[in-house]
Design an enzyme around this catalytic site. Structure first.
Site, PDB file in Angstrom:
ATOM      1  N   ARG A  47      51.854 121.494 -26.277  1.00 24.94           N
ATOM      2  CA  ARG A  47      53.230 121.051 -26.077  1.00 24.94           C
ATOM      3  C   ARG A  47      53.284 119.590 -26.497  1.00 24.94           C
ATOM      4  O   ARG A  47      53.322 118.688 -25.684  1.00 24.94           O
ATOM      5  CB  ARG A  47      53.678 121.253 -24.621  1.00 24.94           C
ATOM      6  CG  ARG A  47      53.777 122.689 -24.183  1.00 24.94           C
ATOM      7  CD  ARG A  47      55.055 123.429 -24.547  1.00 24.94           C
ATOM      8  NE  ARG A  47      55.205 123.945 -25.876  1.00 24.94           N
ATOM      9  CZ  ARG A  47      56.007 124.950 -26.198  1.00 24.94           C
ATOM     10  NH1 ARG A  47      56.699 125.586 -25.293  1.00 24.94           N
ATOM     11  NH2 ARG A  47      56.141 125.329 -27.438  1.00 24.94           N
TER      12      ARG A  47
ATOM     13  N   LYS B  96      60.465 134.597 -16.307  1.00 22.95           N
ATOM     14  CA  LYS B  96      59.959 133.626 -15.339  1.00 22.95           C
ATOM     15  C   LYS B  96      60.609 133.893 -13.978  1.00 22.95           C
ATOM     16  O   LYS B  96      59.931 134.231 -13.028  1.00 22.95           O
ATOM     17  CB  LYS B  96      60.289 132.200 -15.799  1.00 22.95           C
ATOM     18  CG  LYS B  96      59.563 131.775 -17.078  1.00 22.95           C
ATOM     19  CD  LYS B  96      59.942 130.354 -17.441  1.00 22.95           C
ATOM     20  CE  LYS B  96      59.503 129.935 -18.821  1.00 22.95           C
ATOM     21  NZ  LYS B  96      58.093 129.632 -18.959  1.00 22.95           N
TER      22      LYS B  96
END
Ligand code: F0G
Length: 491
Positions: free
Chosen positions: A398, A275
């Protein structure tokens, strides 16, 4: 949805039309062909994948919004740097460049390379977590919690209450609640606290930022009690953007100044370079020689020699450039501004999304989107399956599927049921986001057709990666029929 009060824009270009367009400050010179299989093939594909989007094949996907991890676009300068890599087991010049860049940006002395973020979590947990210790944090991430628990520790989430409010105007929903932290210190005693973990750009609550001021206060309290602060910097780029644009006192600070102040307030920084820095790899940074020496042994044991740590040397070159590029406002703006655009368009159409817009991706609120489904039927998982079916867009569940059962085998239901639609940095165009918004809106209109899921194969650890689920009824065929009725032979 309007930006939180006091927000400033980093955008330097105004449109005559008054439209709020996130204008790209880069051009695309390398492209990858995409295909969009027809809905009948998508139905077969999602069934073969056991309604788990992790198990879909890329060839069946149009927009891969599963994650921003390892799939951000790299710059020409990153690719160029990869051609000059100095490969050697020990003493690589490439590693020295990265170490110098880390010292320059974070102002800390010691750097340990690892192959990705969770490898850093393994090492930090092994060194600092003892059985019976507690790790307070704003919010857990799946792998960070798993490593702490594996080492006998307990995770305590001390996020501000507002952090779990799906719709909100709070600019910093990732903040730690200082009273909750103080209460934990009173209850357990500072010695039982292994460290306090602050996750920047808090992933599982929708990529929500913390403020610099909150970190200052957390740091002051921890230092007063001799408690270590560990900072998960994986999503630092997004959080820097929000500190700069939403925290009035920081609007004149450069991203480099904000980063330097952050590192002065914490003891250990670790990150996933999948990331942060738009490469692949990770690292641990500290100023403490003692902590460095303890962790160093484990790096050589689990990762590799200290001058590569499991990373390819070419990726290390790309990371060095990527970290420098993260100090550029144009670079860090692109993701949050695209996400802000998507959140605004969906909110306008009444689709339930997490607000305010965060980093990482746009998050659909499955609890409200599919409010006819009980949590026992995994609404976020069902929404992930349904959205792929009607669009070829792959998101990530999620919610409760991403949780694991307790010691007695009971389900632990998630606080939020989210479908995360990640927006990897500089990868998608605005028309592709418009397509995603269009299909999501259609699905919302037709949400009553979407049914639930149940596990048919359920692994014990991190079940969301390989678990398989089946629809509770034949709702998927009904959705395909409605799609054909509305869209004719369109893909
Ligand atoms: N910490 C945070 C905040 C993360 O978001 C991740 C990964 C990790 C640690 C672990 O890093 O994958 O390099 O081992 N997040 C990815 C995601 C997997 O899709 O959000 P890793």
């Amino acid at each position: 949805m309007h930006p939180p009060a006091g927000a400033v824009s980093m955008s330097k270009v105004k449109f005559f039309s008054g439209e709020n367009v996130p204008l790209e400050m880069h051009k695309v010179r390398i492209v990858q062909k995409l295909t969009l299989p027809p809905i009948e093939r998508r139905l077969a594909a999602i069934q073969e994948a056991g309604n788990n989007t992790f198990l879909l094949k890329n060839r069946d996907i149009y927009l891969d919004m599963l994650t921003d991890s390892g799939v951000n676009a790299m710059s020409d300068k990153q690719l160029g740097a990869m051609m000059e890599a100095d490969d050697s087991y020990a003493g690589s010049e490439t590693f020295s460049k990265l170490q110098d860049k880390i010292r320059d940006i974070f102002g800390m002395e010691y750097f340990l390379p690892v192959h990705q973020g969770r490898a850093a979590e393994n090492i930090v947990s092994k060194v600092f977590v003892r059985p019976g210790t507690v790790v307070p944090m704003n919010y857990h991430f799946t792998t960070s919690k798993a490593h702490i628990v594996l080492n006998g520790g307990t995770v305590e989430e001390i996020l501000i209450d507002e952090g779990l409010a799906v719709t909100s105007t709070h600019p910093f929903k990732g903040n730690i609640d200082l009273d909750k932290l103080q209460a934990l210190i009173n209850t357990h005693g500072a010695d039982t606290i292994a460290y306090v973990r602050l996750e920047t750009g808090t992933n599982l609550i929708g990529g929500q930022p913390h403020s610099l001021q909150n970190l200052r206060e957390v740091s002051t309290l921890c230092r007063a009690h001799g408690i270590l602060v560990v900072f998960d910097a994986s999503l630092l780029a997004d959080n820097l953007y929000f500190i700069k644009t939403r925290e009035a006192a920081c609007k004149d600070m450069s991203l480099r100044e904000i980063t330097r102040e952050i590192s002065g307030l914490v003891d250990v920084i670790y990150f996933s370079a999948r990331k942060l820095g738009c490469a692949r790899g990770g690292g641990i940074i500290t100023n403490s020689e003692d902590a460095y020496l303890k962790m160093r042994e484990l790096v050589t044991l689990y990762e590799g020699f200290l001058t590569y740590g499991g990373m390819s040397i070419r990726e290390i070159e790309a990371l060095t450039v990527g970290l420098e590029e993260t100090m550029d406002e144009d670079m860090v703006s692109q993701g949050p501004q695209f996400i802000g655009y998507m959140v605004e368009e969906l909110s306008r159409k009444g689709v339930p999304v997490i607000t305010p817009a965060g980093g990482l991706g746009c998050h659909l609120d499955a609890m409200r989107f599919l409010d006819h489904l009980p949590q026992t039927e995994y609404p976020a998982g069902a929404l992930a399956s349904a959205l792929y079916l009607v669009s070829g867009v792959r998101g990530m569940e999620r919610g409760s599927v991403s949780e694991q059962r307790d010691a007695e085998g009971n389900e632990t239901y998630s606080n939020m049921e989210l479908l995360r639609l990640a927006v990897p940095r500089r990868v998608f165009t605005l028309s592709q986001l418009k397509y995603a918004v269009d299909r999501i809106s259609w699905l919302y209109e037709n949400r009553a057709l979407v049914g639930g899921l149940r596990f048919i194969e359920e692994p014990k650890i991190l079940r969301f990666f390989f678990g398989k689920l089946a629809p509770t009824t034949d709702w998927q065929s009904a959705l395909v029929a409605k799609f054909r009725a509305d869209f004719g032979d369109s893909l």
